[in-house]
Design a protein around this motif. Structure first.
Motif, PDB file in Angstrom:
ATOM      1  N   TYR A   1       0.831  -1.207   0.000  1.00 51.34           N
ATOM      2  CA  TYR A   1       0.000   0.000   0.000  1.00 51.34           C
ATOM      3  C   TYR A   1       0.864   1.255   0.000  1.00 51.34           C
TER       4      TYR A   1
ATOM      5  N   THR B   1      -7.691   1.585  -0.576  1.00 53.89           N
ATOM      6  CA  THR B   1      -6.385   2.220  -0.355  1.00 53.89           C
ATOM      7  C   THR B   1      -6.460   3.469   0.523  1.00 53.89           C
TER       8      THR B   1
ATOM      9  N   ARG C   1       1.691  -0.434  -5.019  1.00 57.65           N
ATOM     10  CA  ARG C   1       0.268  -0.775  -5.105  1.00 57.65           C
ATOM     11  C   ARG C   1      -0.061  -1.615  -6.333  1.00 57.65           C
TER      12      ARG C   1
END
Length: 414
Positions: free
Chosen positions: A79, A97, A83
């Motif tokens: 993250y 996210t 990603r």
């Protein structure tokens, strides 16, 4: 140093805190006692307040305890910096996210929220009952949930949790919650590539409750009503048809994304993968299964019920038996090693559905006290193999549960 490509993924910003974690766990036990008192005395406001505190402490406990686990470390890193490595066949997670990045400790906090949601299900099933807190402890501390809740397998844990409303609806427990069931099922399809198998497991209660004659007569009556509505109120029939079509499309799109990846993973795990965990056949799990059998026998004896008669007339009993058989088959697979890299990943799902079926069954028979044998086995095992072993953890050298962050969230380096 580049982030490792293969597990285990370890973090060095960890420490062991036996006093803190034992204290938080004892707070959960204390709140379960408060819930018992509030349930017995009918103090609804106190019950809700204690339930809210209970869920908050569960979220905090599992947030801290999951920080050093492998999957939490991997996803927190993805993250932050990569990603593109988030699973494309699980579109819910890229969509989350902003939430994950806003949470303290990121994926560890998401794991804490998922654990709190697991605890919320038995609390709600207890219907403000005195045993709600103990039911919740049975779920979150269960050795049958070791991978999901104690190894940080957040994505699959959430996917299975989202199918709990469908399982309860098929059991006849959520007759008026169709919108909740449909929306959660769609979200589950977006959450994990195991969705097709999870869906089949959630539909088990419908299988054991289905009677062909009654099913066909109900379907025929529904079809006749739909035709009558189409004749008198065509706009209403068109709206229902459009809604059914939209739901089918919502479910078909994620299924189209998931199925190819699921088949690819099945081939990989069945042909190349050799790793599998022995969690489903640990002694704590076997003791818990024996305790569940003892609890069921006590209920039958207390009510003077014949087991064969119960299985013949109670869909919940057949449902519980079938989940027990599925769990036993998974254990045989793990013990023998045949397809074990696949089946061991399904044990927590079947274990959750089994435990929830058991809780609903004892509630229907008004024998909530029957939770005591499996609860005792669960809590003793938790004390022996979790809290009392905290001092033996190799935090920073291994990816153990209960290795907590050694600094505040804003000081963490991802």
């Amino acid at each position: 140093m580049p982030f490792p490509q293969r597990a285990p993924f370890r973090v060095d910003q960890v420490m062991a805190a036996p006093g803190l974690m034992t204290g938080l766990w004892l707070v959960l036990v204390l709140l379960a006692l408060v819930l018992s008192w509030a349930g017995h005395t009918g103090r609804r406001r106190c019950w809700w307040a204690a339930a809210g505190l209970f869920l908050g402490v569960v979220a905090l406990f599992f947030t801290l305890a999951s920080w050093g686990t492998s999957d939490i470390t991997k996803l927190s890193h993805f993250y932050a910096f990569d990603r593109g490595r988030l699973p494309l066949a699980e579109p819910l997670w890229p969509l989350l996210t902003p939430l994950v990045l806003a949470l303290p400790y990121r994926m560890a906090a998401m794991q804490g929220l998922v654990a709190a949601a697991y605890a919320a299900v038995p609390l709600l099933l207890s219907r403000l009952g005195a045993w709600g807190g103990w039911w919740a402890l049975l779920i979150v501390c269960s050795p049958l949930q070791r991978s999901f809740l104690q190894n940080g397998i957040t994505r699959q844990a959430l996917a299975v949790l989202l199918l709990v409303p469908l399982m309860l609806w098929c059991s006849g427990q959520l007759a008026r919650r169709r919108l909740l069931v449909l929306s959660c099922t769609v979200l589950a399809a977006l959450s994990h590539t195991t969705f097709p198998i999870n869906l089949l497991a959630a539909l088990v209660p419908a299988l054991v409750r289905f009677r062909p004659a009654a099913g066909w007569s109900r379907l025929s009556a529904w079809w006749n009503r739909a035709l009558a509505a189409a004749g008198h109120r065509s706009w209403k029939a068109a709206g229902l048809g459009l809604g059914a079509l939209l739901f089918a499309l919502l479910l078909a799109l994620p299924l189209a994304m998931v199925l190819p990846v699921a088949l690819q993973k099945f081939q990989l795990y069945s042909q190349r993968e050799t790793f599998f965990s022995s969690y489903p056949i640990l002694k704590d799990v076997l003791r818990l299964e024996l305790a569940l059998l003892v609890a069921v026998a006590l209920v039958l004896a207390k009510r003077g019920l014949n087991p064969i008669r119960v299985l013949r007339h109670e869909g919940l009993a057949r449902q519980m038996l079938l989940y027990g058989v599925l769990l036993a088959l998974i254990q045989v697979s793990v013990f023998s090693g045949w397809l074990a890299p696949i089946t061991f990943r399904l044990a927590d799902m079947v274990g959750l559905f089994l435990l929830l079926s058991f809780l609903v069954w004892i509630r229907e028979h008004r024998t909530d006290w029957a939770v005591l044998p499996p609860l005792a086995v669960t809590l003793v095992g938790w004390l022996q193999h979790r809290l009392l072993d905290v001092a033996m953890l190799r935090c920073g050298l291994d990816d153990n549960f209960l290795c907590i962050p050694d600094r505040w969230p804003w000081l963490i380096q991802y």
